[in-house]
Design an enzyme around this catalytic site. Structure first.
Site, PDB file in Angstrom:
ATOM      1  N   TYR A   1       0.828  -1.211   0.000  1.00  0.00           N
ATOM      2  CA  TYR A   1       0.000   0.000   0.000  1.00  0.00           C
ATOM      3  C   TYR A   1       0.861   1.259   0.000  1.00  0.00           C
ATOM      4  O   TYR A   1       1.831   1.368   0.753  1.00  0.00           O
ATOM      5  CB  TYR A   1      -0.972  -0.005   1.192  1.00  0.00           C
ATOM      6  CG  TYR A   1      -2.146  -0.969   1.023  1.00  0.00           C
ATOM      7  CD1 TYR A   1      -2.378  -1.619  -0.194  1.00  0.00           C
ATOM      8  CD2 TYR A   1      -3.022  -1.223   2.068  1.00  0.00           C
ATOM      9  CE1 TYR A   1      -3.442  -2.490  -0.357  1.00  0.00           C
ATOM     10  CE2 TYR A   1      -4.095  -2.106   1.917  1.00  0.00           C
ATOM     11  CZ  TYR A   1      -4.302  -2.733   0.697  1.00  0.00           C
ATOM     12  OH  TYR A   1      -5.357  -3.595   0.545  1.00  0.00           O
TER      13      TYR A   1
ATOM     14  N   TRP B   1     -13.950  -5.554   0.410  1.00  0.00           N
ATOM     15  CA  TRP B   1     -13.186  -4.337   0.052  1.00  0.00           C
ATOM     16  C   TRP B   1     -13.919  -3.491  -0.983  1.00  0.00           C
ATOM     17  O   TRP B   1     -14.751  -3.999  -1.727  1.00  0.00           O
ATOM     18  CB  TRP B   1     -11.763  -4.636  -0.363  1.00  0.00           C
ATOM     19  CG  TRP B   1     -11.432  -5.538  -1.514  1.00  0.00           C
ATOM     20  CD1 TRP B   1     -11.070  -6.865  -1.445  1.00  0.00           C
ATOM     21  CD2 TRP B   1     -11.315  -5.184  -2.915  1.00  0.00           C
ATOM     22  NE1 TRP B   1     -10.758  -7.332  -2.698  1.00  0.00           N
ATOM     23  CE2 TRP B   1     -10.891  -6.332  -3.613  1.00  0.00           C
ATOM     24  CE3 TRP B   1     -11.522  -4.014  -3.639  1.00  0.00           C
ATOM     25  CZ2 TRP B   1     -10.680  -6.349  -5.001  1.00  0.00           C
ATOM     26  CZ3 TRP B   1     -11.320  -4.007  -5.009  1.00  0.00           C
ATOM     27  CH2 TRP B   1     -10.898  -5.176  -5.673  1.00  0.00           C
ATOM     28  N   SER B   2     -13.592  -2.188  -0.946  1.00  0.00           N
ATOM     29  CA  SER B   2     -14.200  -1.199  -1.862  1.00  0.00           C
ATOM     30  C   SER B   2     -15.723  -1.272  -1.893  1.00  0.00           C
ATOM     31  O   SER B   2     -16.332  -1.335  -2.965  1.00  0.00           O
ATOM     32  CB  SER B   2     -13.618  -1.340  -3.280  1.00  0.00           C
ATOM     33  OG  SER B   2     -12.269  -0.953  -3.299  1.00  0.00           O
ATOM     34  N   CYS B   3     -16.331  -1.234  -0.709  1.00  0.00           N
ATOM     35  CA  CYS B   3     -17.807  -1.281  -0.636  1.00  0.00           C
ATOM     36  C   CYS B   3     -18.442  -0.115  -1.388  1.00  0.00           C
ATOM     37  O   CYS B   3     -19.555  -0.230  -1.902  1.00  0.00           O
ATOM     38  CB  CYS B   3     -18.257  -1.243   0.829  1.00  0.00           C
ATOM     39  SG  CYS B   3     -17.750  -2.687   1.758  1.00  0.00           S
TER      40      CYS B   3
ATOM     41  N   SER C   1     -12.463   5.257   3.794  1.00  0.00           N
ATOM     42  CA  SER C   1     -12.378   6.705   3.972  1.00  0.00           C
ATOM     43  C   SER C   1     -11.373   7.094   5.053  1.00  0.00           C
ATOM     44  O   SER C   1     -11.238   6.409   6.060  1.00  0.00           O
ATOM     45  CB  SER C   1     -13.768   7.242   4.355  1.00  0.00           C
ATOM     46  OG  SER C   1     -13.698   8.639   4.574  1.00  0.00           O
TER      47      SER C   1
HETATM   48  N1  LIG Z   1      -7.652  -7.155  -0.867  1.00  0.00           N
HETATM   49  C1  LIG Z   1      -7.683  -6.337  -1.897  1.00  0.00           C
HETATM   50  O1  LIG Z   1      -7.368  -6.700  -3.038  1.00  0.00           O
HETATM   51  C2  LIG Z   1      -8.134  -4.916  -1.671  1.00  0.00           C
HETATM   52  C3  LIG Z   1      -8.331  -4.074  -2.777  1.00  0.00           C
HETATM   53  C4  LIG Z   1      -8.747  -2.769  -2.533  1.00  0.00           C
HETATM   54  C5  LIG Z   1      -8.946  -2.327  -1.225  1.00  0.00           C
HETATM   55  N2  LIG Z   1      -8.718  -3.180  -0.174  1.00  0.00           N
HETATM   56  C6  LIG Z   1      -8.937  -2.726   1.225  1.00  0.00           C
HETATM   57  O2  LIG Z   1     -10.244  -2.207   1.321  1.00  0.00           O
HETATM   58  C7  LIG Z   1     -10.187  -0.896   1.869  1.00  0.00           C
HETATM   59  C8  LIG Z   1     -11.316  -0.085   1.324  1.00  0.00           C
HETATM   60  O3  LIG Z   1     -11.195   0.052  -0.092  1.00  0.00           O
HETATM   61  P1  LIG Z   1     -11.498   1.456  -0.768  1.00  0.00           P
HETATM   62  O4  LIG Z   1     -10.605   2.486  -0.203  1.00  0.00           O
HETATM   63  O5  LIG Z   1     -11.524   1.271  -2.250  1.00  0.00           O
HETATM   64  O6  LIG Z   1     -12.975   1.706  -0.164  1.00  0.00           O
HETATM   65  P2  LIG Z   1     -14.205   2.535  -0.647  1.00  0.00           P
HETATM   66  O7  LIG Z   1     -14.968   2.853   0.570  1.00  0.00           O
HETATM   67  O8  LIG Z   1     -14.904   1.859  -1.777  1.00  0.00           O
HETATM   68  O9  LIG Z   1     -13.599   3.886  -1.268  1.00  0.00           O
HETATM   69  C9  LIG Z   1     -13.014   4.857  -0.457  1.00  0.00           C
HETATM   70  C10 LIG Z   1     -12.897   6.139  -1.275  1.00  0.00           C
HETATM   71  O10 LIG Z   1     -14.206   6.658  -1.444  1.00  0.00           O
HETATM   72  C11 LIG Z   1     -14.185   8.020  -1.045  1.00  0.00           C
HETATM   73  N3  LIG Z   1     -15.481   8.380  -0.471  1.00  0.00           N
HETATM   74  C12 LIG Z   1     -16.061   7.891   0.631  1.00  0.00           C
HETATM   75  N4  LIG Z   1     -17.240   8.500   0.859  1.00  0.00           N
HETATM   76  C13 LIG Z   1     -17.387   9.397  -0.113  1.00  0.00           C
HETATM   77  C14 LIG Z   1     -18.400  10.331  -0.437  1.00  0.00           C
HETATM   78  N5  LIG Z   1     -19.502  10.449   0.326  1.00  0.00           N
HETATM   79  N6  LIG Z   1     -18.255  11.082  -1.542  1.00  0.00           N
HETATM   80  C15 LIG Z   1     -17.151  10.961  -2.309  1.00  0.00           C
HETATM   81  N7  LIG Z   1     -16.140  10.092  -2.056  1.00  0.00           N
HETATM   82  C16 LIG Z   1     -16.265   9.314  -0.972  1.00  0.00           C
HETATM   83  C17 LIG Z   1     -13.104   8.107   0.008  1.00  0.00           C
HETATM   84  O11 LIG Z   1     -12.642   9.444   0.124  1.00  0.00           O
HETATM   85  P3  LIG Z   1     -12.428  10.111   1.583  1.00  0.00           P
HETATM   86  O12 LIG Z   1     -11.224   9.487   2.192  1.00  0.00           O
HETATM   87  O13 LIG Z   1     -12.257  11.559   1.251  1.00  0.00           O
HETATM   88  O14 LIG Z   1     -13.681   9.872   2.386  1.00  0.00           O
HETATM   89  C18 LIG Z   1     -12.056   7.178  -0.566  1.00  0.00           C
HETATM   90  O15 LIG Z   1     -11.262   7.851  -1.527  1.00  0.00           O
HETATM   91  C19 LIG Z   1      -8.774  -0.390   1.530  1.00  0.00           C
HETATM   92  O16 LIG Z   1      -8.335   0.612   2.420  1.00  0.00           O
HETATM   93  C20 LIG Z   1      -7.972  -1.657   1.694  1.00  0.00           C
HETATM   94  O17 LIG Z   1      -7.679  -1.839   3.070  1.00  0.00           O
HETATM   95  C21 LIG Z   1      -8.321  -4.456  -0.379  1.00  0.00           C
END
Ligand SMILES: NC(=O)c1ccc[n+]([C@@H]2O[C@H](COP(=O)([O-])OP(=O)(O)OC[C@H]3O[C@@H](n4cnc5c(N)ncnc54)[C@H](OP(=O)(O)O)[C@@H]3O)[C@@H](O)[C@H]2O)c1
Length: 286
Positions: A39, A195-197, A251
């Site tokens: 990461y 992930w990435s809900c 987030s």
């Molecule tokens: N195992 C795997 O292959 C894998 C792959 C991807 C991710 N992951 C894990 O899953 C976690 C979550 O994934 P993700 O970060 O993609 O989650 P996500 O919740 O789908 O996306 C988060 C992004 O959405 C933005 N966001 C949230 N609320 C918002 C809103 N109301 N309006 C606009 N933008 C908004 C956030 O910005 P803000 O920060 O400004 O709120 C952030 O940039 C990662 O941190 C990681 O730990 C694992």
């Protein structure tokens, strides 16, 4: 729920702000943190470790998850020519040692294999897990993005239950609901981590026809639920699945993390759940 730290480098926080963010989500009861060696181009674990160093007592309040097996082309690995996967004994052990050092912790609570490696030798992986357990470097093991057969293969060689399969689940992409991945986990009573809900924010801001359709439906259902926000409805949709997924919040905004937590109070009806499915697919159920 779990707090994800993939985007930590983007949050532009000072070490003290990182510590405050960590303590704030611990106070909300979100005590599991999700990391991976790669990461932030191998930087996020270090950034997190700097925060923990400011108050080492937080370590006992959290469960640390990290991952290994992706090898990225990076300044950190100047001789690497392409991104690839590596589940060899040597790489798993070396990667965990680096993660422990960067995070500043003695032990990982959970280690996940990040992506399926076509060259995975399940016996060799089990041997690496055994060594890590023996030396007290990792408490539990799991996988991420594995198919059911890949999960079965590794489980057939490992003497403890794999504790999770961390997979993508959101209303734009939910193949795991239909390809047997979540069926297997429900059968084994192993909770997936999701992930990435929010589809990386695409569900909130995306302009594709699918994203707009789904967003309108999420918004209407939020109204029916007494004014729930779009992201809260999404978390409720993910958690409604009987395999009991644990959403990973992405987030870095603590107000959004608080809002996410409140999704536990929302219960979607079957019809509401399927309206989101239909909005995503763009057609009715068969
Ligand atoms: N195992 C795997 O292959 C894998 C792959 C991807 C991710 N992951 C894990 O899953 C976690 C979550 O994934 P993700 O970060 O993609 O989650 P996500 O919740 O789908 O996306 C988060 C992004 O959405 C933005 N966001 C949230 N609320 C918002 C809103 N109301 N309006 C606009 N933008 C908004 C956030 O910005 P803000 O920060 O400004 O709120 C952030 O940039 C990662 O941190 C990681 O730990 C694992």
């Amino acid at each position: 729920m779990v707090q994800g730290y993939w985007r930590l480098d983007d949050w532009q926080m000072t070490p003290q702000q990182r510590l405050s963010f960590l303590k704030s989500h611990i106070d909300l009861g979100i005590t599991t943190v999700d990391h991976a060696d790669i990461y932030g181009d191998y930087r996020c674990e270090t950034l997190f470790g700097q925060a923990v160093k400011l108050d080492p007592s937080v370590r006992k309040s959290i469960q640390v998850v990290s991952k290994c097996d992706i090898k990225l082309v990076s300044e950190a690995a100047p001789n690497r020519k392409i991104n690839h996967y590596d589940t060899s004994y040597h790489h798993i052990l070396e990667s965990v040692d680096h993660s422990l050092k960067r995070l500043g912790v003695e032990k990982l609570d959970v280690l996940l294999l990040h992506r399926p490696d076509a060259l995975m030798d399940a016996d060799e992986v089990a041997e690496a897990f055994t060594t890590l357990r023996y030396h007290g470097k990792v408490a539990h093991f799991g996988v991420s993005n594995f198919t059911p057969s890949q999960f079965d293969l590794l489980q057939s060689r490992w003497d403890e239950s794999l504790v999770t399969n961390q997979v993508e689940i959101n209303p734009l992409r939910f193949d795991v609901i239909h390809d047997g991945t979540l069926d297997q986990l429900q059968r084994l009573q192993v909770k997936p981590m999701a992930w990435s809900c929010l589809a990386g924010g695409e569900l909130l801001t995306g302009e594709s026809q699918q994203a707009v359709r789904v967003r309108e439906t999420l918004s209407a259902i939020g109204e029916e639920l007494g004014g729930a926000s779009i992201d809260q409805v999404i978390y409720a949709w993910v958690m409604r699945h009987p395999s009991k997924p644990l959403p990973i919040i992405g987030s870095g905004n603590i107000e959004r993390v608080k809002a996410a937590k409140q999704a536990y109070d929302l219960k979607l009806t079957r019809e509401q759940w399927y309206r989101i499915w239909v909005a995503s697919k763009g057609h009715n159920v068969p």
